[in-house]
Design an enzyme around this catalytic site. Structure first.
Site, PDB file in Angstrom:
ATOM      1  N   CYS A 121      -7.650  -2.550   8.228  1.00  0.00           N
ATOM      2  CA  CYS A 121      -6.282  -2.539   7.696  1.00  0.00           C
ATOM      3  C   CYS A 121      -5.781  -1.114   7.500  1.00  0.00           C
ATOM      4  O   CYS A 121      -4.699  -0.752   7.956  1.00  0.00           O
ATOM      5  CB  CYS A 121      -6.213  -3.320   6.380  1.00  0.00           C
TER       6      CYS A 121
ATOM      7  N   HIS B  34      -1.171  -5.932   1.718  1.00  0.00           N
ATOM      8  CA  HIS B  34      -2.426  -6.688   1.619  1.00  0.00           C
ATOM      9  C   HIS B  34      -2.152  -8.004   0.892  1.00  0.00           C
ATOM     10  O   HIS B  34      -1.364  -8.053  -0.057  1.00  0.00           O
ATOM     11  CB  HIS B  34      -3.487  -5.875   0.863  1.00  0.00           C
TER      12      HIS B  34
ATOM     13  N   GLU C 290       0.832  -1.207   0.000  1.00  0.00           N
ATOM     14  CA  GLU C 290       0.000   0.000   0.000  1.00  0.00           C
ATOM     15  C   GLU C 290       0.872   1.264   0.000  1.00  0.00           C
ATOM     16  O   GLU C 290       1.839   1.356   0.739  1.00  0.00           O
ATOM     17  CB  GLU C 290      -0.929  -0.008   1.210  1.00  0.00           C
TER      18      GLU C 290
END
Ligand code: PCA
Length: 211
Positions: free
Chosen positions: A147, A171, A80
């Protein structure tokens, strides 16, 4: 020896297992990139996950904090790029618990709208693909659920207390074992062992940015 804090999550949303927990447990105690990995499992709940995360940071004084989470349906490891200051359960995914009348809220009042990963998502994704046998890519939305929440907390806590650890978030797709056991063959998956190797490669590469 410095410390890598590696967090995973408990199963949620009807799934029996969570690869993020399995990988954090597997890598716990390993020496990677000159640091010792401390694996911690967080509940999928906003306040409790933040409390456990910040307590672990205070206790272990890590130089790197990498959090892992399941994104069922993703096709590869996703590094991310940033976390957003927004918390609300994701809509449209029946696997996620839908809190009744959950309001859209900021995570930190007066906090930045978004905080960038302090490890280089593009570089780490390239290193995973190069050093392990699985695909990985940089990704631009960690959602607005637990998350993203934990990632934002990790980045914000470092700024707030002027701590010099770096933080990133990966992820993960379902494991192939899980897709078979839980009848999710229509969703993309990767073998657990391959994802363990991919996360190990990510930690090794991220430690280069720390040192
Ligand atoms: N995935 C969810 C929460 C916990 C997890 O493993 C998410 O992407 O927010």
């Amino acid at each position: 020896m410095s410390t890598i804090l590696l967090t995973g999550f408990l199963p949620f949303g009807g799934y029996q297992t969570n690869p993020s927990q399995q990988i954090a447990e597997r890598l716990h105690g390993e020496a990677i990139g000159g640091a010792r990995v401390v694996g911690v499992t967080l509940p999928v709940a906003f306040a409790e996950s933040a409390d456990l995360l910040t307590a672990a940071i205070a206790a272990h004084k890590p130089s790197l904090v990498i959090s892992l989470g399941l994104a069922a349906g993703s096709t590869c490891l996703e590094m991310e790029r940033f976390a957003v200051n927004l918390r609300v359960a994701e809509r449209g995914d029946p696997a996620l618990p839908q809190p009744r009348n959950a309001p859209q809220m900021v995570i930190v009042a007066d906090g930045m709208t978004a905080l960038f990963s302090t490890i280089d998502a593009e570089r780490i994704a390239a290193a995973i693909a190069e050093k392990s046998d699985i695909p990985a890519q940089a990704h631009s939305y960690a959602g607005a659920y637990a998350c993203n929440f934990v990632f934002y907390q990790a980045l914000h806590y470092a700024q707030q207390w002027d701590l010099n650890y770096k933080a990133g978030f990966i992820h993960l797709p379902l494991t192939s074992e899980q897709a078979r056991a839980e009848n999710k063959m229509h969703l993309a998956s990767l073998p657990l062992e391959s994802m363990v190797a991919g996360v190990r490669a990510a930690l090794e590469e991220a430690m280069r940015e720390v040192n």
